[in-house]
Design a protein around this motif. Structure first.
Motif, mmCIF file in Angstrom:
data_model
loop_
_atom_site.group_PDB
_atom_site.id
_atom_site.type_symbol
_atom_site.label_atom_id
_atom_site.label_comp_id
_atom_site.label_asym_id
_atom_site.label_seq_id
_atom_site.Cartn_x
_atom_site.Cartn_y
_atom_site.Cartn_z
ATOM 1 N N THR A 1 0.878 -1.207 0.068
ATOM 2 C CA THR A 1 -0.059 -0.033 -0.091
ATOM 3 C C THR A 1 0.898 1.432 0.176
ATOM 4 N N LEU A 2 2.016 1.267 0.706
ATOM 5 C CA LEU A 2 2.687 2.319 0.970
ATOM 6 C C LEU A 2 3.574 2.796 -0.425
ATOM 7 N N ARG A 3 3.747 1.671 -0.990
ATOM 8 C CA ARG A 3 4.528 1.756 -2.513
ATOM 9 C C ARG A 3 3.504 2.201 -3.513
ATOM 10 N N MET A 4 2.209 1.932 -3.570
ATOM 11 C CA MET A 4 1.441 2.376 -4.613
ATOM 12 C C MET A 4 0.335 3.513 -4.267
ATOM 13 N N ALA A 5 0.458 4.164 -2.985
ATOM 14 C CA ALA A 5 -0.528 5.105 -2.634
ATOM 15 C C ALA A 5 -0.402 6.556 -3.418
ATOM 16 N N ASP A 6 0.915 6.605 -3.549
ATOM 17 C CA ASP A 6 1.172 8.261 -3.994
ATOM 18 C C ASP A 6 2.202 8.346 -5.086
ATOM 19 N N GLU A 7 2.107 8.996 -6.113
ATOM 20 C CA GLU A 7 3.006 9.085 -7.120
ATOM 21 C C GLU A 7 4.319 9.749 -6.856
ATOM 22 N N ASN A 8 4.404 10.647 -5.749
ATOM 23 C CA ASN A 8 5.573 11.567 -5.363
ATOM 24 C C ASN A 8 6.266 10.776 -4.293
ATOM 25 N N ILE A 9 5.495 10.442 -3.224
ATOM 26 C CA ILE A 9 6.018 9.941 -2.024
ATOM 27 C C ILE A 9 5.594 8.560 -1.808
ATOM 28 N N TYR A 10 6.864 7.692 -2.216
ATOM 29 C CA TYR A 10 6.495 6.153 -2.232
ATOM 30 C C TYR A 10 7.315 5.410 -1.714
ATOM 31 N N LEU A 11 7.157 4.158 -1.200
ATOM 32 C CA LEU A 11 8.333 3.256 -0.689
ATOM 33 C C LEU A 11 9.219 2.889 -1.847
ATOM 34 N N ARG A 12 10.537 2.940 -1.524
ATOM 35 C CA ARG A 12 11.549 2.442 -2.368
ATOM 36 C C ARG A 12 12.137 0.975 -2.105
ATOM 37 N N MET A 13 12.182 1.103 -0.487
ATOM 38 C CA MET A 13 12.786 -0.104 -0.153
ATOM 39 C C MET A 13 12.290 -0.541 1.252
ATOM 40 N N ALA A 14 12.056 -1.780 1.519
ATOM 41 C CA ALA A 14 11.758 -2.161 3.037
ATOM 42 C C ALA A 14 12.180 -3.454 3.373
ATOM 43 N N SER A 15 12.380 -3.649 4.787
ATOM 44 C CA SER A 15 12.790 -4.763 5.232
ATOM 45 C C SER A 15 12.049 -5.173 6.361
ATOM 46 N N ILE A 16 12.023 -6.578 6.685
ATOM 47 C CA ILE A 16 11.407 -7.347 7.551
ATOM 48 C C ILE A 16 12.259 -8.194 8.582
ATOM 49 N N ASN A 17 12.263 -8.284 9.502
ATOM 50 C CA ASN A 17 13.295 -9.282 10.405
ATOM 51 C C ASN A 17 12.313 -9.896 11.558
ATOM 52 N N THR A 18 11.908 -11.330 11.180
ATOM 53 C CA THR A 18 10.971 -11.894 12.056
ATOM 54 C C THR A 18 11.421 -12.160 13.668
ATOM 55 N N PHE A 19 12.866 -12.026 13.971
ATOM 56 C CA PHE A 19 13.416 -12.449 15.183
ATOM 57 C C PHE A 19 13.342 -11.197 16.077
#
Length: 315
Positions: free
Chosen positions: A263-281
């Motif tokens: 959602t954060l990637r697709m919600a806006d044309e100017n401000i958008y998610l470029r990279m994300a990470s997740i660590n389960t531990f």
């Protein structure tokens, strides 16, 4: 008890100071009687060197920072340092406390270019400080006596490149291969994270790839390109593993976290998610936006925030 990295540094320094204070004070008393005699000082330092744990070099400087002895190491006298001006070194610019002992902040050594620190013990004649006994330490030789710190769980925001922030509204999101197939790509990543032993994943939305770490081989990362992220057969490469009981992100919330990232990637044309990470531990996710700002927060805090938090009511 959870320690921050600053707490760990404090505990480590406190223990090192405890071990050094008394032997350096005793040796400084012996140096006072030899002050002004280079050979006598060298002899005192050579005799006292074994009593200073972890030490690399011992030397004596005057109150003005000029060296009055040679350097002494585990192999004896090290020539080339007599009369050296140490007054501009970082440890000489710190204020020695009234009790006469200072354990300096760490610094990069002048010759070896390695993280080091110095202990200074005042050499006194009556009420007057006539010089300092210096003891240099290479951080590689010091024992680690404090517990390894843990990353904090609170939300942290880190600003990135100001040049990118200043041109934010001159750029728009360009559709990447992952954008065109995000549902399939994120479904594959969900399978890997929940059923195939992947515990850390960096998702590069703009370049259409993911970097993953596998519990069976945690010291090496693997890159899944766009082709791998559009082929569910990639899951066959990784054997099934039970979801770890000590993971801080519940298995059922992995899909919700990935969907929030989409959602954060697709919600806006100017401000958008470029990279994300997740660590389960450690239960933390990171988000890096087109403005080059990065956010680190617990997974449940991410899930609690709606789209208006990130983009305002206009979103």
């Amino acid at each position: 008890m959870r320690y921050s990295w600053k707490d760990s540094i404090y505990l480590q320094r406190e223990e090192l100071a405890r071990r050094l204070r008394e032997p350096l004070a005793r040796l400084a008393e012996r140096c006072a009687s030899a002050q002004g005699d280079r050979d006598a000082l060298n002899a005192v330092l050579c005799d006292g060197f074994p009593g200073i744990p972890y030490c690399k070099y011992l030397y004596v400087v005057g109150a003005d920072g000029a060296q009055l002895s040679d350097n002494v190491s585990s192999v004896g006298i090290v020539p080339g340092h007599y009369a050296r001006d140490r007054s501009q070194r970082p440890y000489m610019k710190e204020t020695v406390p009234a009790w006469g002992f200072l354990l300096s902040d760490a610094y990069i050594s002048l010759y070896a270019h390695r993280p080091s620190l110095t202990a200074l013990q005042a050499i006194r004649s009556g009420p007057y400080t006539i010089g300092y006994l210096g003891a240099d330490f290479d951080l590689r030789n010091l024992p680690v006596t404090s517990e390894l710190y843990e990353e904090p769980g609170y939300w942290r925001q880190i600003k990135g490149d100001p040049a990118i922030r200043n041109t934010l509204f001159q750029q728009t999101r360009v559709e990447s291969p992952m954008d065109r197939n995000h549902e399939q790509a994120l479904s594959i990543l969900e399978e890997l994270l929940t059923e195939r032993g992947i515990f850390q994943c960096q998702i590069h939305f703009s370049s259409g790839q993911a970097t993953i770490w596998v519990a069976d081989d945690p010291f090496r990362y693997r890159i899944l390109d766009h082709e791998a992220l559009t082929d569910p057969d990639i899951c066959l490469v990784f054997p099934r593993r039970p979801y770890p009981e000590n993971a801080l992100i519940p298995q059922a919330d992995i899909a919700r976290v990935l969907d929030t990232m989409r959602t954060l990637r697709m919600a806006d044309e100017n401000i958008y998610l470029r990279m994300a990470s997740i660590n389960t531990f450690n239960g933390v996710v990171s988000l890096t936006f087109s403005c080059d700002g990065s956010h680190y927060m617990r997974y449940d805090e991410l899930l609690q925030k709606d789209i208006a938090f990130w983009f305002g009511n206009a979103a």
